[in-house]
Design a protein around this motif. Structure first.
Motif, PDB file in Angstrom:
ATOM      1  N   SER A  17       0.828  -1.199   0.000  1.00 45.05           N
ATOM      2  CA  SER A  17       0.000   0.000   0.000  1.00 45.05           C
ATOM      3  C   SER A  17       0.864   1.251   0.000  1.00 45.05           C
ATOM      4  O   SER A  17       1.998   1.244   0.505  1.00 45.05           O
ATOM      5  N   THR A  19       0.097   5.790   0.004  1.00 44.09           N
ATOM      6  CA  THR A  19      -0.868   6.890  -0.032  1.00 44.09           C
ATOM      7  C   THR A  19      -0.234   8.114  -0.672  1.00 44.09           C
ATOM      8  O   THR A  19       0.858   8.533  -0.269  1.00 44.09           O
ATOM      9  N   ASP A  80      -6.343  12.881  -1.003  1.00 45.35           N
ATOM     10  CA  ASP A  80      -5.437  11.750  -0.879  1.00 45.35           C
ATOM     11  C   ASP A  80      -5.915  10.603  -1.757  1.00 45.35           C
ATOM     12  O   ASP A  80      -7.119  10.441  -1.985  1.00 45.35           O
ATOM     13  N   GLN A  82      -5.473   6.646  -1.547  1.00 42.49           N
ATOM     14  CA  GLN A  82      -4.989   5.460  -0.844  1.00 42.49           C
ATOM     15  C   GLN A  82      -4.961   4.316  -1.838  1.00 42.49           C
ATOM     16  O   GLN A  82      -5.985   3.930  -2.391  1.00 42.49           O
ATOM     17  N   ASN A  84      -4.141   0.440  -2.346  1.00 45.16           N
ATOM     18  CA  ASN A  84      -3.927  -0.858  -1.704  1.00 45.16           C
ATOM     19  C   ASN A  84      -3.775  -1.948  -2.755  1.00 45.16           C
ATOM     20  O   ASN A  84      -4.231  -1.809  -3.888  1.00 45.16           O
TER      21      ASN A  84
END
Length: 125
Positions: A17, A19, A80, A82, A84
């Motif tokens: 992951s 960000t 943002d 994110q 994953n």
């Protein structure tokens, strides 16, 4: 004029992951729609995700649905991404984009007049 600054890119292992963050400054709008695009070597810049200032509606390209999440803070003019379960095919320069708030999600590059300088995300397999 609006300035966008991205941060958070780098090298990440496949399945991991990361960000990305984007901050808008300057003559920002009271409401700002924000989006993320990406461009891999030899390819055109493509839409990744967008969020509207009004209602916080989101849209994702099919290849990242269920893996990426875009979040926005309209009061701070930030967004943002994110990311994953990243894959090798996510490797690209990621760009933040912004436009005045509207009721319609925009997924085309020429709908966004303001762009950041880009941040590299490299996924190691």
């Amino acid at each position: 004029q609006v300035q966008l600054v991205e941060s958070g890119g780098g090298l990440v292992q496949a399945g991991g992951s990361v960000t990305l963050s984007c901050a808008a400054s300057g003559r920002t709008f009271s409401m700002t729609d924000m989006a993320w695009f990406r461009q891999a070597p030899g390819k055109e810049r493509e839409f990744v995700a967008a969020i509207t200032a009004i209602g916080g509606r989101t849209q994702y390209t099919d290849s990242v649905k269920g893996r990426f999440t875009i979040r926005g803070d309209n009061g701070k003019n930030t967004a943002d991404l994110q990311m994953n379960k990243v894959k090798a095919e996510d490797t690209a320069v990621y760009y933040c984009a912004a436009r005045a708030g509207s009721l319609t999600l925009r997924m085309v590059t020429n709908e966004y007049p303001y762009w950041g300088q880009g941040t590299q995300v490299t996924v190691a397999s």
